[in-house]
Design a protein around this motif. Structure first.
Motif, PDB file in Angstrom:
ATOM      1  N   VAL A 221       3.822  -3.543 -13.627  1.00 51.27           N
ATOM      2  CA  VAL A 221       4.254  -4.697 -12.844  1.00 51.27           C
ATOM      3  C   VAL A 221       5.489  -5.327 -13.484  1.00 51.27           C
ATOM      4  O   VAL A 221       6.437  -5.729 -12.792  1.00 51.27           O
ATOM      5  N   ALA A 222       5.504  -5.382 -14.812  1.00 50.87           N
ATOM      6  CA  ALA A 222       6.688  -5.874 -15.512  1.00 50.87           C
ATOM      7  C   ALA A 222       7.878  -4.952 -15.261  1.00 50.87           C
ATOM      8  O   ALA A 222       9.013  -5.413 -15.143  1.00 50.87           O
ATOM      9  N   THR A 223       7.609  -3.647 -15.173  1.00 55.14           N
ATOM     10  CA  THR A 223       8.678  -2.707 -14.833  1.00 55.14           C
ATOM     11  C   THR A 223       9.249  -3.016 -13.463  1.00 55.14           C
ATOM     12  O   THR A 223      10.470  -3.071 -13.277  1.00 55.14           O
ATOM     13  N   ALA A 224       8.378  -3.235 -12.494  1.00 54.02           N
ATOM     14  CA  ALA A 224       8.837  -3.546 -11.140  1.00 54.02           C
ATOM     15  C   ALA A 224       9.668  -4.818 -11.126  1.00 54.02           C
ATOM     16  O   ALA A 224      10.718  -4.874 -10.461  1.00 54.02           O
TER      17      ALA A 224
ATOM     18  N   GLU B 188      21.478 -11.460  12.356  1.00 49.91           N
ATOM     19  CA  GLU B 188      22.626 -11.164  13.212  1.00 49.91           C
ATOM     20  C   GLU B 188      22.926  -9.670  13.203  1.00 49.91           C
ATOM     21  O   GLU B 188      23.326  -9.087  14.205  1.00 49.91           O
ATOM     22  N   VAL B 189      22.747  -9.072  12.028  1.00 48.62           N
ATOM     23  CA  VAL B 189      22.727  -7.618  11.908  1.00 48.62           C
ATOM     24  C   VAL B 189      21.422  -7.252  11.206  1.00 48.62           C
ATOM     25  O   VAL B 189      20.708  -8.122  10.720  1.00 48.62           O
ATOM     26  N   LEU B 190      21.112  -5.987  11.155  1.00 47.35           N
ATOM     27  CA  LEU B 190      19.866  -5.536  10.551  1.00 47.35           C
ATOM     28  C   LEU B 190      19.953  -5.667   9.037  1.00 47.35           C
ATOM     29  O   LEU B 190      20.835  -5.073   8.400  1.00 47.35           O
ATOM     30  N   HIS B 191      19.059  -6.446   8.466  1.00 48.84           N
ATOM     31  CA  HIS B 191      19.029  -6.671   7.020  1.00 48.84           C
ATOM     32  C   HIS B 191      18.001  -5.743   6.385  1.00 48.84           C
ATOM     33  O   HIS B 191      16.909  -5.538   6.921  1.00 48.84           O
ATOM     34  N   GLY B 192      18.347  -5.184   5.216  1.00 50.63           N
ATOM     35  CA  GLY B 192      17.459  -4.261   4.533  1.00 50.63           C
ATOM     36  C   GLY B 192      16.842  -4.846   3.281  1.00 50.63           C
ATOM     37  O   GLY B 192      17.512  -5.530   2.498  1.00 50.63           O
ATOM     38  N   LEU B 193      15.563  -4.595   3.091  1.00 55.92           N
ATOM     39  CA  LEU B 193      14.846  -4.983   1.890  1.00 55.92           C
ATOM     40  C   LEU B 193      13.816  -3.897   1.589  1.00 55.92           C
ATOM     41  O   LEU B 193      13.913  -2.790   2.113  1.00 55.92           O
ATOM     42  N   ASN B 194      12.845  -4.199   0.755  1.00 50.03           N
ATOM     43  CA  ASN B 194      11.901  -3.168   0.322  1.00 50.03           C
ATOM     44  C   ASN B 194      10.452  -3.585   0.508  1.00 50.03           C
ATOM     45  O   ASN B 194      10.129  -4.777   0.475  1.00 50.03           O
ATOM     46  N   GLY B 195       9.602  -2.586   0.665  1.00 50.12           N
ATOM     47  CA  GLY B 195       8.167  -2.749   0.581  1.00 50.12           C
ATOM     48  C   GLY B 195       7.684  -1.990  -0.639  1.00 50.12           C
ATOM     49  O   GLY B 195       8.050  -0.821  -0.826  1.00 50.12           O
ATOM     50  N   VAL B 196       6.883  -2.622  -1.464  1.00 53.68           N
ATOM     51  CA  VAL B 196       6.445  -2.038  -2.730  1.00 53.68           C
ATOM     52  C   VAL B 196       4.933  -2.141  -2.834  1.00 53.68           C
ATOM     53  O   VAL B 196       4.338  -3.162  -2.475  1.00 53.68           O
ATOM     54  N   LEU B 197       4.311  -1.059  -3.309  1.00 54.67           N
ATOM     55  CA  LEU B 197       2.868  -1.057  -3.562  1.00 54.67           C
ATOM     56  C   LEU B 197       2.675  -1.092  -5.069  1.00 54.67           C
ATOM     57  O   LEU B 197       2.822  -0.079  -5.756  1.00 54.67           O
ATOM     58  N   LEU B 198       2.398  -2.276  -5.582  1.00 57.48           N
ATOM     59  CA  LEU B 198       2.292  -2.436  -7.024  1.00 57.48           C
ATOM     60  C   LEU B 198       1.003  -1.815  -7.548  1.00 57.48           C
ATOM     61  O   LEU B 198      -0.007  -1.772  -6.831  1.00 57.48           O
ATOM     62  N   PRO B 199       1.019  -1.332  -8.774  1.00 65.38           N
ATOM     63  CA  PRO B 199      -0.159  -0.700  -9.356  1.00 65.38           C
ATOM     64  C   PRO B 199      -1.384  -1.603  -9.297  1.00 65.38           C
ATOM     65  O   PRO B 199      -1.303  -2.800  -9.598  1.00 65.38           O
ATOM     66  N   GLY B 200      -2.494  -1.043  -8.869  1.00 66.68           N
ATOM     67  CA  GLY B 200      -3.741  -1.784  -8.782  1.00 66.68           C
ATOM     68  C   GLY B 200      -3.897  -2.614  -7.521  1.00 66.68           C
ATOM     69  O   GLY B 200      -4.921  -3.265  -7.327  1.00 66.68           O
ATOM     70  N   SER B 201      -2.885  -2.608  -6.661  1.00 67.91           N
ATOM     71  CA  SER B 201      -2.927  -3.404  -5.444  1.00 67.91           C
ATOM     72  C   SER B 201      -3.154  -2.518  -4.229  1.00 67.91           C
ATOM     73  O   SER B 201      -2.781  -1.346  -4.218  1.00 67.91           O
ATOM     74  N   SER B 202      -3.741  -3.080  -3.191  1.00 63.64           N
ATOM     75  CA  SER B 202      -3.886  -2.366  -1.917  1.00 63.64           C
ATOM     76  C   SER B 202      -2.960  -2.936  -0.862  1.00 63.64           C
ATOM     77  O   SER B 202      -3.040  -2.575   0.300  1.00 63.64           O
ATOM     78  N   TRP B 203      -2.053  -3.832  -1.254  1.00 68.15           N
ATOM     79  CA  TRP B 203      -1.164  -4.512  -0.319  1.00 68.15           C
ATOM     80  C   TRP B 203       0.288  -4.127  -0.578  1.00 68.15           C
ATOM     81  O   TRP B 203       0.760  -4.156  -1.715  1.00 68.15           O
TER      82      TRP B 203
END
Length: 204
Positions: free
Chosen positions: A48-51, A114-129
């Motif tokens: 998690v600290a790495t992330a 206004e335009v399509l903005h990009g971001l990330n989805g991350v599955l952190l270790p030990g999480s189901s979300w």
């Protein structure tokens, strides 16, 4: 407060196999030697600290092109790392690559502005979300922060529903073709976002 409930809506993976969110491809090219080297340099003892460290590097050390007036047109992760600047999509590709290189499943998420903005989805270790992380860079009013639960998500930009702004619910394992086509049209030094789609066709 339920930690699993995001104020921006739930996230779902578009691929059932989690390995798709660890794979390398043409855009998220985390087998590139420079990406491997940087990922190792950012690695911490705790994943998690790495992330969080990887997120901070992309948000704060890789410039957003519009903030600094340097338009690299880079979108491939290794090219973004080399250029030191990119628009949000290039930065999200680099963030995904550095996380994947550290064994942390990561994908791509989008926000209709206004335009399509990009971001990330991350599955952190030990999480189901899946959790949204937005490494756009905190200048010009943006305020993206690291989060470990959906409830604590803080993307760079708030939505204005009156303008039709919203977050899409899908975590993509790879860049959607309509967006990739636009990114390939960008040219170094070209200012603005006229090559980007304003939305993802067919997406909710």
């Amino acid at each position: 407060m339920d930690p699993s409930v995001s104020p921006y809506g739930p996230l779902r993976a578009d691929q059932p196999d989690l390995d798709a969110y660890l794979a390398a491809d043409e855009v998220i090219d985390h087998l590139h030697p420079a990406v491997v080297e940087r990922a190792a340099a950012l690695r911490q003892a705790d994943p998690v600290a790495t992330a969080e460290t990887v997120f901070g590097f992309v948000r704060d050390r890789i410039d957003h092109s519009a903030d600094v007036g340097h338009w690299s047109a880079a979108y491939r992760a290794s090219d973004v790392l080399a250029a030191g600047n990119a628009i949000c999509h290039g930065k999200s590709h680099l963030l995904a690559a550095l996380l994947r290189a550290n064994g942390i499943p990561a994908g791509l998420c989008y926000q209709r502005l206004e335009v399509l903005h990009g971001l990330n989805g991350v599955l952190l270790p030990g999480s189901s979300w899946w959790v949204r992380l937005d490494g756009r860079g905190n200048r010009n009013g943006a305020d993206g922060q690291f989060a470990t639960t959906p409830a604590s998500e803080q993307p760079a930009w708030a939505n204005d529903p009156a303008l039709g702004e919203h977050h899409y619910p899908t975590v993509y394992a790879a860049t959607p073709p309509v967006l990739l086509e636009g990114l390939r049209r960008a040219r170094p030094g070209g200012v603005g976002f006229d090559y980007l789609p304003s939305e993802l066709p067919g997406a909710a």
